[in-house]
Design an enzyme around this catalytic site. Structure first.
Site, PDB file in Angstrom:
ATOM      1  N   ASN A 137      16.312  -6.194 -16.615  1.00 19.52           N
ATOM      2  CA  ASN A 137      16.308  -4.846 -17.183  1.00 19.52           C
ATOM      3  C   ASN A 137      17.288  -4.786 -18.359  1.00 19.52           C
ATOM      4  N   PHE A 138      17.233  -3.699 -19.096  1.00 17.97           N
ATOM      5  CA  PHE A 138      18.170  -3.416 -20.190  1.00 17.97           C
ATOM      6  C   PHE A 138      18.126  -4.445 -21.314  1.00 17.97           C
ATOM      7  N   LEU A 139      16.946  -5.010 -21.570  1.00 14.04           N
ATOM      8  CA  LEU A 139      16.784  -5.848 -22.762  1.00 14.04           C
ATOM      9  C   LEU A 139      16.872  -4.934 -23.983  1.00 14.04           C
ATOM     10  N   THR A 173       9.790  -4.454 -15.738  1.00 16.84           N
ATOM     11  CA  THR A 173       8.857  -3.403 -16.142  1.00 16.84           C
ATOM     12  C   THR A 173       9.043  -3.159 -17.628  1.00 16.84           C
ATOM     13  N   LEU A 422      15.126   1.036 -12.541  1.00 20.13           N
ATOM     14  CA  LEU A 422      15.977   2.033 -13.191  1.00 20.13           C
ATOM     15  C   LEU A 422      15.758   2.083 -14.700  1.00 20.13           C
TER      16      LEU A 422
HETATM   17  S1  MYA Z   1      11.951  -3.211 -20.913  1.00 22.62           S
HETATM   18  C1  MYA Z   1      12.935  -2.378 -22.125  1.00 22.62           C
HETATM   19  C2  MYA Z   1      12.908  -3.124 -23.420  1.00 22.62           C
HETATM   20  N1  MYA Z   1      13.799  -2.551 -24.394  1.00 22.62           N
HETATM   21  C3  MYA Z   1      13.437  -1.696 -25.348  1.00 22.62           C
HETATM   22  O1  MYA Z   1      12.292  -1.346 -25.481  1.00 22.62           O
HETATM   23  C4  MYA Z   1      14.574  -1.177 -26.224  1.00 22.62           C
HETATM   24  C5  MYA Z   1      14.166  -0.965 -27.667  1.00 22.62           C
HETATM   25  N2  MYA Z   1      13.586  -2.181 -28.217  1.00 22.62           N
HETATM   26  C6  MYA Z   1      14.295  -3.326 -28.459  1.00 22.62           C
HETATM   27  O2  MYA Z   1      15.502  -3.433 -28.237  1.00 22.62           O
HETATM   28  C7  MYA Z   1      13.496  -4.501 -29.007  1.00 22.62           C
HETATM   29  O3  MYA Z   1      12.308  -4.018 -29.615  1.00 22.62           O
HETATM   30  C8  MYA Z   1      13.145  -5.543 -27.924  1.00 22.62           C
HETATM   31  C9  MYA Z   1      12.229  -6.631 -28.533  1.00 22.62           C
HETATM   32  C10 MYA Z   1      14.422  -6.213 -27.421  1.00 22.62           C
HETATM   33  C11 MYA Z   1      12.391  -4.935 -26.766  1.00 22.62           C
HETATM   34  N3  MYA Z   1       9.607  -7.216 -22.689  1.00 22.62           N
HETATM   35  O4  MYA Z   1      12.747 -10.360 -30.903  1.00 22.62           O
HETATM   36  P1  MYA Z   1      11.345 -10.013 -31.217  1.00 22.62           P
HETATM   37  C12 MYA Z   1       8.052  -9.638 -26.928  1.00 22.62           C
HETATM   38  C13 MYA Z   1       9.198  -8.483 -22.862  1.00 22.62           C
HETATM   39  O5  MYA Z   1      10.868 -10.365 -32.579  1.00 22.62           O
HETATM   40  P2  MYA Z   1      12.069  -7.200 -31.089  1.00 22.62           P
HETATM   41  C14 MYA Z   1      13.062  -4.353 -20.223  1.00 22.62           C
HETATM   42  O6  MYA Z   1      14.247  -4.282 -20.409  1.00 22.62           O
HETATM   43  C15 MYA Z   1       6.925  -9.439 -27.898  1.00 22.62           C
HETATM   44  O7  MYA Z   1       5.708  -9.262 -27.203  1.00 22.62           O
HETATM   45  N4  MYA Z   1       8.814  -8.994 -24.034  1.00 22.62           N
HETATM   46  O8  MYA Z   1      11.052  -8.455 -30.950  1.00 22.62           O
HETATM   47  C16 MYA Z   1      12.471  -5.482 -19.395  1.00 22.62           C
HETATM   48  C17 MYA Z   1       6.985 -10.719 -28.689  1.00 22.62           C
HETATM   49  O9  MYA Z   1       6.462 -11.801 -27.921  1.00 22.62           O
HETATM   50  P3  MYA Z   1       4.951 -12.343 -28.232  1.00 22.62           P
HETATM   51  C18 MYA Z   1       8.865  -8.176 -25.091  1.00 22.62           C
HETATM   52  O10 MYA Z   1      11.248  -5.981 -31.205  1.00 22.62           O
HETATM   53  C19 MYA Z   1      12.509  -6.773 -20.206  1.00 22.62           C
HETATM   54  C20 MYA Z   1       8.480 -10.975 -28.803  1.00 22.62           C
HETATM   55  O11 MYA Z   1       9.081 -10.262 -27.689  1.00 22.62           O
HETATM   56  C21 MYA Z   1       9.293  -6.862 -24.998  1.00 22.62           C
HETATM   57  O12 MYA Z   1      13.092  -7.473 -32.115  1.00 22.62           O
HETATM   58  C22 MYA Z   1      11.801  -7.914 -19.546  1.00 22.62           C
HETATM   59  C23 MYA Z   1       9.047 -10.443 -30.093  1.00 22.62           C
HETATM   60  O13 MYA Z   1      10.416 -10.692 -30.119  1.00 22.62           O
HETATM   61  C24 MYA Z   1       9.662  -6.384 -23.731  1.00 22.62           C
HETATM   62  N5  MYA Z   1      10.074  -5.126 -23.520  1.00 22.62           N
HETATM   63  O14 MYA Z   1      12.815  -7.172 -29.660  1.00 22.62           O
HETATM   64  C25 MYA Z   1      11.903  -9.207 -20.325  1.00 22.62           C
HETATM   65  N6  MYA Z   1       9.233  -6.297 -26.217  1.00 22.62           N
HETATM   66  O15 MYA Z   1       5.010 -13.005 -29.559  1.00 22.62           O
HETATM   67  C26 MYA Z   1      11.125 -10.334 -19.719  1.00 22.62           C
HETATM   68  C27 MYA Z   1       8.797  -7.241 -27.044  1.00 22.62           C
HETATM   69  O16 MYA Z   1       4.613 -13.284 -27.112  1.00 22.62           O
HETATM   70  C28 MYA Z   1      11.798 -10.916 -18.524  1.00 22.62           C
HETATM   71  N7  MYA Z   1       8.549  -8.376 -26.387  1.00 22.62           N
HETATM   72  O17 MYA Z   1       4.082 -11.116 -28.252  1.00 22.62           O
HETATM   73  C29 MYA Z   1      11.042 -12.099 -17.970  1.00 22.62           C
HETATM   74  C30 MYA Z   1      11.690 -12.703 -16.717  1.00 22.62           C
HETATM   75  C31 MYA Z   1      12.916 -13.543 -17.078  1.00 22.62           C
HETATM   76  C32 MYA Z   1      13.698 -14.050 -15.882  1.00 22.62           C
HETATM   77  C33 MYA Z   1      12.938 -15.074 -15.097  1.00 22.62           C
HETATM   78  C34 MYA Z   1      13.789 -15.657 -13.923  1.00 22.62           C
HETATM   79  C35 MYA Z   1      13.012 -16.536 -13.032  1.00 22.62           C
HETATM   80  C1  MIM Z   2      12.745  -1.185 -17.772  1.00 22.17           C
HETATM   81  N1  MIM Z   2      12.472   0.692 -16.216  1.00 22.17           N
HETATM   82  C2  MIM Z   2      12.552   0.241 -17.451  1.00 22.17           C
HETATM   83  N2  MIM Z   2      12.447   1.200 -18.334  1.00 22.17           N
HETATM   84  C3  MIM Z   2      12.302   2.303 -17.616  1.00 22.17           C
HETATM   85  C4  MIM Z   2      12.296   1.981 -16.315  1.00 22.17           C
HETATM   86  C5  MIM Z   2      12.512   0.998 -19.765  1.00 22.17           C
HETATM   87  C6  MIM Z   2      11.264   1.299 -20.536  1.00 22.17           C
HETATM   88  C7  MIM Z   2       9.986   1.418 -19.794  1.00 22.17           C
HETATM   89  C8  MIM Z   2       8.839   2.031 -20.560  1.00 22.17           C
HETATM   90  C9  MIM Z   2       9.109   3.398 -21.042  1.00 22.17           C
HETATM   91  C10 MIM Z   2       9.203   3.626 -22.390  1.00 22.17           C
HETATM   92  C11 MIM Z   2       9.479   4.913 -22.862  1.00 22.17           C
HETATM   93  C12 MIM Z   2       9.682   5.937 -21.976  1.00 22.17           C
HETATM   94  C13 MIM Z   2       9.577   5.716 -20.615  1.00 22.17           C
HETATM   95  C14 MIM Z   2       9.301   4.435 -20.142  1.00 22.17           C
HETATM   96  C15 MIM Z   2       9.978   7.307 -22.469  1.00 22.17           C
HETATM   97  C16 MIM Z   2       8.726   8.084 -22.415  1.00 22.17           C
HETATM   98  O1  MIM Z   2       7.750   7.796 -23.062  1.00 22.17           O
HETATM   99  N3  MIM Z   2       8.756   9.077 -21.543  1.00 22.17           N
HETATM  100  C17 MIM Z   2       7.602   9.912 -21.365  1.00 22.17           C
HETATM  101  C18 MIM Z   2       8.027  11.354 -21.543  1.00 22.17           C
HETATM  102  O2  MIM Z   2       9.161  11.726 -21.220  1.00 22.17           O
HETATM  103  C19 MIM Z   2       7.029   9.675 -19.995  1.00 22.17           C
HETATM  104  O3  MIM Z   2       5.906  10.448 -19.807  1.00 22.17           O
HETATM  105  N4  MIM Z   2       7.138  12.191 -22.042  1.00 22.17           N
HETATM  106  C20 MIM Z   2       7.372  13.603 -22.087  1.00 22.17           C
HETATM  107  C21 MIM Z   2       6.047  14.283 -21.750  1.00 22.17           C
HETATM  108  O4  MIM Z   2       5.037  13.642 -21.524  1.00 22.17           O
HETATM  109  C22 MIM Z   2       7.913  14.020 -23.394  1.00 22.17           C
HETATM  110  C23 MIM Z   2       7.008  13.738 -24.543  1.00 22.17           C
HETATM  111  C24 MIM Z   2       7.641  14.051 -25.840  1.00 22.17           C
HETATM  112  C25 MIM Z   2       6.709  13.650 -26.914  1.00 22.17           C
HETATM  113  N5  MIM Z   2       6.359  12.273 -26.870  1.00 22.17           N
HETATM  114  N6  MIM Z   2       6.090  15.592 -21.664  1.00 22.17           N
HETATM  115  C26 MIM Z   2       4.977  16.398 -21.237  1.00 22.17           C
HETATM  116  C27 MIM Z   2       5.388  17.075 -19.954  1.00 22.17           C
HETATM  117  C28 MIM Z   2       4.402  18.148 -19.525  1.00 22.17           C
HETATM  118  C29 MIM Z   2       3.146  17.572 -18.967  1.00 22.17           C
HETATM  119  C30 MIM Z   2       2.194  18.641 -18.556  1.00 22.17           C
HETATM  120  C31 MIM Z   2       2.838  19.623 -17.620  1.00 22.17           C
HETATM  121  C32 MIM Z   2       4.104  20.161 -18.144  1.00 22.17           C
HETATM  122  C33 MIM Z   2       5.047  19.080 -18.539  1.00 22.17           C
END
Ligand code: MYA
Ligand code: MIM
Length: 422
Positions: A137-139, A173, A422
């Site tokens: 989590n928290f990537l 997730t 979370l």
């Molecule tokens: S999910 C929450 C992820 N965080 C965010 O969304 C925060 C905002 N975004 C960012 O910080 C960046 O955009 C991130 C990507 C860091 C997400 N999971 O470096 P890049 C792939 C997996 O150029 P950036 C959470 O925390 C993408 O498809 N892969 O991209 C769970 C592409 O690969 P491919 C992802 O945008 C994380 C490549 O990365 C994700 O600069 C689980 C591009 O890299 C994502 N959420 O950075 C991680 N987003 O070319 C996996 C993009 O193949 C864990 N990509 O399409 C796996 C298990 C490991 C442990 C195993 C133990 C045995």
């Molecule tokens: C790793 N575990 C991990 N994460 C979370 C848990 C990280 C990311 C997982 C993916 C992800 C990305 C972005 C979000 C959640 C999860 C934020 C998001 O999109 N939240 C939506 C939201 O709050 C979830 O639905 N939406 C609101 C919504 O649908 C606000 C929208 C604002 C405009 N975009 N509101 C409508 C509510 C309304 C429905 C009808 C009845 C009355 C209430």
């Protein structure tokens, strides 16, 4: 995007979109910890790895600030998750946690923290197979360093560190679609403070409705209704452990908790100040001193981006719960389902009241666990967000996410997912 377009993911032991799962199990079971490189993966030369010591409050603050400015946003950048320092302390220092699974990336010159990924140990139960795993989590990568292929290096590095501990499976997730979700759940939202949610663009005013009508629609009693409902305390841990374990056994993907883990996840810090509290757990105590139900939620605010009247919304997320109602019956027993449905409606109505008392603006829940049984009746509405569940190095049959393609809840075939991330 097809399998072959995932330049990184196509090199990893994960299920492909194109394959039909015929039997469940590990994808690659050929390695031992000694086969895994001893040295970290190479980073671009301006960056360096740093194992973060989260016992140090100032380092938790650095992670907090990285996430505060750069973590997950909704599709149109209305909101950004705002995990508090106390939340990170709770989420990342779960029983059995290891410092070297808290992986930071710093700028070599300035030592600024610019990226993070974390793992914690968990025991998973995937259709009866118990697997020692990691939860990732928290990537997060700083906005200025996106699209440089840093994420794959971070994922490989955390994998290396986890494999060194002889752990080969992980659960994660994400909102993005990757090969290949084992399940997808949908977010639902129950407004508590409707005017504020409307002001920040979270809840639109439906056509033909007035603000006053919306406020009336979401009104809640000021006090809870269930006799015997009270805050969970440390002495409840053995009973909650037993009740939750029995309940979670009904699902296809669940977390196996030890008593220590129950204490950590449901109570965290009994001494914590009210405003810093992260997890809210309650039990229903019966006259004969047995617990009949248990319910919990956690606090995860979102920053409101670009709104002049509010900086953040206070959000409660449904966490684990369990009930003795119909517990001994098969999950599809018709009368049992109806009894459980009534019970969960009462229990979660009280959870909504408790959340209102604690000043939350909205109560969020996914379509996992048995949530499809009560979401609609308690005036939750479908959100625009979805959460995909992934297993690393494990092939599993698809698991129901609790909602139907037509946007309705799947009250018949409820979700098989019982891990709340979370
Ligand atoms: S999910 C929450 C992820 N965080 C965010 O969304 C925060 C905002 N975004 C960012 O910080 C960046 O955009 C991130 C990507 C860091 C997400 N999971 O470096 P890049 C792939 C997996 O150029 P950036 C959470 O925390 C993408 O498809 N892969 O991209 C769970 C592409 O690969 P491919 C992802 O945008 C994380 C490549 O990365 C994700 O600069 C689980 C591009 O890299 C994502 N959420 O950075 C991680 N987003 O070319 C996996 C993009 O193949 C864990 N990509 O399409 C796996 C298990 C490991 C442990 C195993 C133990 C045995
Ligand atoms: C790793 N575990 C991990 N994460 C979370 C848990 C990280 C990311 C997982 C993916 C992800 C990305 C972005 C979000 C959640 C999860 C934020 C998001 O999109 N939240 C939506 C939201 O709050 C979830 O639905 N939406 C609101 C919504 O649908 C606000 C929208 C604002 C405009 N975009 N509101 C409508 C509510 C309304 C429905 C009808 C009845 C009355 C209430």
């Amino acid at each position: 995007k097809k399998d072959e377009d995932y330049r990184f993911w196509k090199t990893q032991p994960v299920a492909r979109f194109s394959e039909q799962v015929e039997s469940e199990g590990p994808i690659d079971s050929s390695k031992t910890p000694d086969d895994i490189p001893a040295e970290p993966y190479a980073l671009l030369k301006e960056f360096e790895w740093d194992t973060l010591d989260l016992e140090d409050k100032s380092i938790i603050m650095e992670v907090y600030e990285l996430l505060y400015g750069n973590y997950v946003e909704d599709t149109d950048s209305t909101l950004r998750f705002s995990y508090s320092p106390e939340f990170l302390d709770w989420a990342l220092k779960a029983p059995g946690w290891r410092k070297d699974w808290h992986v930071g990336v710093r700028v070599a010159g300035t030592k600024k923290l610019v990226a993070f990924i974390s793992g914690i140990p968990v025991t998973l139960d995937v259709r009866g197979k118990v697997i020692d795993s990691a939860e990732i989590n928290f990537l997060c990568i700083h906005k200025k360093l996106r699209s440089k292929r840093l994420a794959p290096v971070m994922i490989k590095e955390v994998t290396r560190r986890i494999n060194k501990q002889n752990i080969w499976q992980a659960l994660y997730t994400a909102g993005v679609v990757l090969p290949k979700p084992v399940s997808t759940c949908r977010y639902y939202h129950r407004s508590i403070n409707w005017p504020k949610l409307n002001d920040v663009g979270f809840s639109p005013l439906p056509y033909g409705m007035t603000r006053a009508k919306m406020v009336a629609k979401y009104a809640l009693p000021s006090e809870t209704s269930t006799a015997g409902l009270r805050r969970m305390v440390a002495a409840d841990v053995p009973a909650v452990h037993e009740l939750l374990t029995k309940y979670l056994r009904k699902f296809e993907l669940s977390q196996v908790f030890s008593q220590d883990e129950i204490r950590h996840w449901m109570i965290h810090d009994e001494e914590i100040a009210d405003e810093k509290r992260v997890v809210y757990s309650y039990v229903v105590d019966s006259p004969d001193n047995t617990l009949t139900d248990f319910v919990s939620f956690y606090k995860l605010p979102s920053t409101v981006l670009g709104n002049s009247s509010h900086n953040s919304i206070n959000i409660a997320y449904s966490f684990y719960y369990a009930s003795t109602t119909s517990l001994e019956l098969p999950r599809d027993d018709k009368a049992g389902v109806l009894n459980l449905q009534s019970r969960l409606q009462v229990l979660f109505n009280d959870a909504l009241i408790l959340a209102k008392q604690a000043n939350f603006d909205v109560f969020n829940a996914l379509t996992l666990l048995d949530n499809s049984l009560f979401l609609e009746d308690l005036k939750f509405g479908a959100g625009d967000g979805f959460l995909n569940y992934y297993l690393f190095n494990y092939k599993a049959f698809p698991i129901n996410g609790g909602y139907l393609e037509n946007g309705k809840l799947d009250g018949i075939n409820r979700s098989g997912v019982a891990v709340v991330m979370l």
